[in-house]
Design a protein around this motif. Structure first.
Motif, short mmCIF file in Angstrom:
data_model
loop_
_atom_site.label_atom_id
_atom_site.label_comp_id
_atom_site.label_asym_id
_atom_site.label_seq_id
_atom_site.Cartn_x
_atom_site.Cartn_y
_atom_site.Cartn_z
N THR A 1 -4.35 1.04 -9.27
CA THR A 1 -4.28 1.76 -10.34
C THR A 1 -4.03 3.07 -9.66
O THR A 1 -4.01 3.44 -8.50
CB THR A 1 -5.72 1.87 -10.94
OG1 THR A 1 -6.82 2.31 -10.09
CG2 THR A 1 -6.17 0.38 -11.39
N ALA A 2 -3.93 4.18 -10.66
CA ALA A 2 -3.95 5.25 -10.11
C ALA A 2 -4.97 6.18 -9.61
O ALA A 2 -4.79 7.06 -8.49
CB ALA A 2 -3.80 6.43 -11.44
N SER A 3 -6.27 5.40 -9.37
CA SER A 3 -7.39 6.04 -8.56
C SER A 3 -7.45 5.25 -7.59
O SER A 3 -8.48 5.24 -6.90
CB SER A 3 -8.55 5.93 -9.57
OG SER A 3 -8.94 4.53 -10.06
N SER A 4 -6.69 4.06 -7.09
CA SER A 4 -6.77 3.18 -5.74
C SER A 4 -6.84 4.09 -4.57
O SER A 4 -6.14 5.11 -4.85
CB SER A 4 -5.73 2.27 -5.97
OG SER A 4 -5.98 1.34 -7.09
#
Length: 124
Positions: free
Chosen positions: A115-118
């Motif tokens: 995800t974008a926050s990985s």
């Protein structure tokens, strides 16, 4: 004319063929991807798929997609299609040729989990 001996073999052949087919279908269902295992297998992907707006220029110019967050089954099936030659790109075909079905499933699960926050994986 078909002899009785040949006729008695036909049911055995049919059963054998059914067992082989059932075994290969069950084996295909057994391949379950593992994102943690895929984490160490994506090093071949990093050179292209982790660079925003990257374009590969051999043999033609291709816009290389970012594959983080993509469906795991789609990634695994795309890799299998490159391996079989159903998808055409020489670099992807050579990379996919080196991967097992388990590797493809693991890579698919790894990218599907992104995800974008990985956290940044230096290998991806």
């Amino acid at each position: 004319m078909i002899s009785m001996k040949k006729l008695s073999i036909l049911p055995q052949l049919a059963v054998t063929a059914a067992l082989v087919f059932a075994g290969s279908a069950a084996q295909a269902d057994e391949v379950k991807g593992n994102a943690a295992a895929g984490n160490g297998k994506v090093w071949l992907c990093v050179g292209c798929h982790s660079i925003p707006e990257y374009r590969a220029d051999y043999p033609l110019v291709y816009k290389v997609p970012m594959i983080g967050g993509q469906n795991a089954a789609y990634i695994a099936s795309a890799l299998a299609a490159y391996k079989k030659g159903e998808r055409k790109h020489p670099t992807m075909r050579s990379i996919a040729a080196s991967l097992s079905d388990q590797d493809m499933a693991d890579i698919g699960e790894y990218y599907a989990a992104q995800t974008a926050s990985s956290p940044n994986n230096p290998l991806k």
